[in-house]
Scaffold this active site. Structure first.
Site, PDB file in Angstrom:
ATOM      1  N   ASP A 109      -4.263  -3.379  12.199  1.00 28.33           N
ATOM      2  CA  ASP A 109      -4.195  -3.933  10.843  1.00 28.33           C
ATOM      3  C   ASP A 109      -4.827  -5.331  10.807  1.00 28.33           C
ATOM      4  O   ASP A 109      -4.674  -6.112  11.736  1.00 28.33           O
ATOM      5  CB  ASP A 109      -2.739  -3.996  10.369  1.00 28.33           C
ATOM      6  CG  ASP A 109      -2.142  -2.610  10.108  1.00 28.33           C
ATOM      7  OD1 ASP A 109      -2.895  -1.617  10.105  1.00 28.33           O
ATOM      8  OD2 ASP A 109      -0.913  -2.528   9.898  1.00 28.33           O
ATOM      9  N   LYS A 148       0.871  -1.180   0.000  1.00 28.90           N
ATOM     10  CA  LYS A 148       0.000   0.000   0.000  1.00 28.90           C
ATOM     11  C   LYS A 148       0.899   1.219   0.000  1.00 28.90           C
ATOM     12  O   LYS A 148       1.927   1.225   0.695  1.00 28.90           O
ATOM     13  CB  LYS A 148      -0.876   0.008   1.258  1.00 28.90           C
ATOM     14  CG  LYS A 148      -1.849   1.186   1.353  1.00 28.90           C
ATOM     15  CD  LYS A 148      -2.538   1.193   2.722  1.00 28.90           C
ATOM     16  CE  LYS A 148      -3.630   2.243   2.817  1.00 28.90           C
ATOM     17  NZ  LYS A 148      -4.064   2.450   4.229  1.00 28.90           N
ATOM     18  N   HIS A 165      -6.920   2.376  14.120  1.00 29.01           N
ATOM     19  CA  HIS A 165      -7.264   1.026  13.667  1.00 29.01           C
ATOM     20  C   HIS A 165      -6.154   0.059  14.047  1.00 29.01           C
ATOM     21  O   HIS A 165      -5.042   0.470  14.366  1.00 29.01           O
ATOM     22  CB  HIS A 165      -7.434   0.998  12.138  1.00 29.01           C
ATOM     23  CG  HIS A 165      -6.142   1.207  11.408  1.00 29.01           C
ATOM     24  ND1 HIS A 165      -5.534   2.454  11.300  1.00 29.01           N
ATOM     25  CD2 HIS A 165      -5.287   0.352  10.792  1.00 29.01           C
ATOM     26  CE1 HIS A 165      -4.399   2.334  10.645  1.00 29.01           C
ATOM     27  NE2 HIS A 165      -4.216   1.067  10.328  1.00 29.01           N
ATOM     28  N   HIS A 203      -3.206   2.075  16.027  1.00 33.29           N
ATOM     29  CA  HIS A 203      -2.399   3.197  15.535  1.00 33.29           C
ATOM     30  C   HIS A 203      -3.224   4.089  14.611  1.00 33.29           C
ATOM     31  O   HIS A 203      -4.313   3.704  14.180  1.00 33.29           O
ATOM     32  CB  HIS A 203      -1.140   2.672  14.823  1.00 33.29           C
ATOM     33  CG  HIS A 203      -1.421   1.707  13.700  1.00 33.29           C
ATOM     34  ND1 HIS A 203      -1.823   0.405  13.899  1.00 33.29           N
ATOM     35  CD2 HIS A 203      -1.372   1.862  12.346  1.00 33.29           C
ATOM     36  CE1 HIS A 203      -1.998  -0.197  12.736  1.00 33.29           C
ATOM     37  NE2 HIS A 203      -1.748   0.670  11.765  1.00 33.29           N
TER      38      HIS A 203
HETATM   39  C1  OGA Z   1      -2.087   1.840   7.347  1.00 34.30           C
HETATM   40  C2  OGA Z   1      -1.308   2.620   8.342  1.00 34.30           C
HETATM   41  C3  OGA Z   1       0.465   4.130   8.875  1.00 34.30           C
HETATM   42  C4  OGA Z   1       1.353   5.148   8.276  1.00 34.30           C
HETATM   43  O1  OGA Z   1      -2.067   2.230   6.168  1.00 34.30           O
HETATM   44  O2  OGA Z   1      -2.681   0.824   7.750  1.00 34.30           O
HETATM   45  O3  OGA Z   1      -1.489   2.379   9.494  1.00 34.30           O
HETATM   46  O4  OGA Z   1       2.373   5.469   8.904  1.00 34.30           O
HETATM   47  N1  OGA Z   1      -0.417   3.532   7.929  1.00 34.30           N
HETATM   48  O5  OGA Z   1       1.050   5.663   7.198  1.00 34.30           O
HETATM   49 NI    NI Z   2      -2.297   0.407   9.778  1.00 36.60          NI
END
Ligand code: OGA
Ligand code: NI
Length: 336
Positions: free
Chosen positions: A223, A202, A221, A277
């Site tokens: 993961d 991602k 959230h 987080h």
């Molecule tokens: C996510 C996330 C954290 C970040 O995409 O699940 O928690 O540091 N990203 O971008």
């Molecule tokens: Ni995340």
């Protein structure tokens, strides 16, 4: 209908010096109000080049039990490769919208792959200040190049090379986590489906936001993954919830941030904690991050490993096929 991207909303908001009301969080979530302001404890850092294996295992286990998140340094992914990964991702997001839209997630798609913006409003009807790109990078049988940017031209080569390294590091970490549970080193890898497990890349793109005190990037959230391996750019923004407070994560150049996700929490019967987080955004700078989610395949049933449960240690979680777990979590259905 055209989907509005946060990148475009950012441009008009910066001119207006204000943000649309659907991005303004309630006081319970606003980062200016809810971020801990005293001395911030550091997320544990583990040096994977330490020749003392016991020390490494102990540090990873302790961090996973107490925090559910840690940063690894000397992890074996070349710094140069991380730089290239970030460079090709940044170049993609800096392309004109029309080019980015060629890899957009199709409207009728049931999968998450593609360029997108979270459409669904959250519980309080709020929106996240972030656009993203999702695509699987491993195993090769799960890769659909339809969602990999053609531009910049090096995008594919760099991501393929990164996939090999991120898989190797993930397997090393799963080995350490397995041994920390007193199990054989392949126990957690097998629990996630072995070679069938999928690596989902991602890219998060958080454009500048004139009101970083009121908005959030991704809201709080845990993961869905087994583990998540993330590299951020130099703009801070990751926050971790621990002991009832939101703490800023320290940016350590070239470190990889490891999140314990829901599936490792479940496999370990709660020994390892899935970290809660969220992310904040910056007033002037674009924040980006590259998490790779190591996930079971759709049909894989995940529940507490039988070796870890017994009469005096009853299973704390009900087993679910990963597709059902994901559906139930996203739709806020019962997981009991
Ligand atoms: C996510 C996330 C954290 C970040 O995409 O699940 O928690 O540091 N990203 O971008
Ligand atoms: Ni995340």
């Amino acid at each position: 209908m055209e989907i509005e991207r946060v990148q475009d909303i950012s441009s008009s908001s910066l001119l207006a010096e204000t943000i649309p009301s659907e991005f303004i969080r309630t006081e319970k979530e606003q980062p200016a109000i809810t971020t801990f302001k005293g001395p911030t404890p550091a997320i544990p850092v583990v040096d994977l080049s330490d020749p003392d294996e016991e020390t490494v295992i102990h540090a990873v286990v302790k961090a996973s039990e107490e925090w559910g998140i840690f940063q690894v340094v000397n992890h074996g992914i070349p710094t140069e490769l991380i730089k290239r990964l970030q460079e090709v991702g940044r170049k993609f997001f800096e392309l004109p919208s029309s080019e980015k839209e060629t890899v957009a997630k199709p409207e009728d798609s049931k999968d998450i792959e593609g360029y997108g913006t979270k459409l669904q409003k959250e519980v309080e009807g709020k929106k996240a200040w972030v656009d993203h790109l999702f695509h699987r990078i491993s195993p090769p049988s799960c890769v659909n190049y339809r969602f990999w940017p053609k531009n910049p031209p090096e995008y594919r080569e760099v991501n393929e090379e990164y996939a090999l390294h991120v898989k190797k590091l993930s397997e090393t970490l799963l080995g350490i986590l397995s041994e920390g549970l007193g199990l054989s080193s392949d126990a957690l890898k097998e629990g996630l489906g072995g070679e069938m497990a999928e690596y989902m890349m991602k890219i998060n793109y958080y454009p500048p936001c004139p009101r970083p005190d009121l908005a959030l990037g991704v809201p709080a959230h845990t993961d869905l993954s087994g583990i998540t391996l993330l590299v951020p750019n130099e703009v801070p923004g990751l926050q971790v919830f621990k002991d009832d407070h939101w703490f800023d994560a320290e940016y350590i150049p070239n470190a990889v941030i490891v999140h314990i996700g829901d599936q490792i929490q479940r496999l370990s019967n709660g020994r390892y904690k899935n970290v809660l987080h969220r992310t904040t955004v910056d007033k002037d700078r674009t924040r980006m991050s590259w998490p790779v989610f190591l996930e079971p395949h759709r049909e894989m049933i995940v529940g507490p490993l039988p070796e870890l449960t017994g009469d005096d240690n009853p299973p704390k979680f009900k087993p679910f096929a990963f597709k059902d777990y994901s559906y139930r979590k996203l739709n806020k259905l019962s997981l009991d």
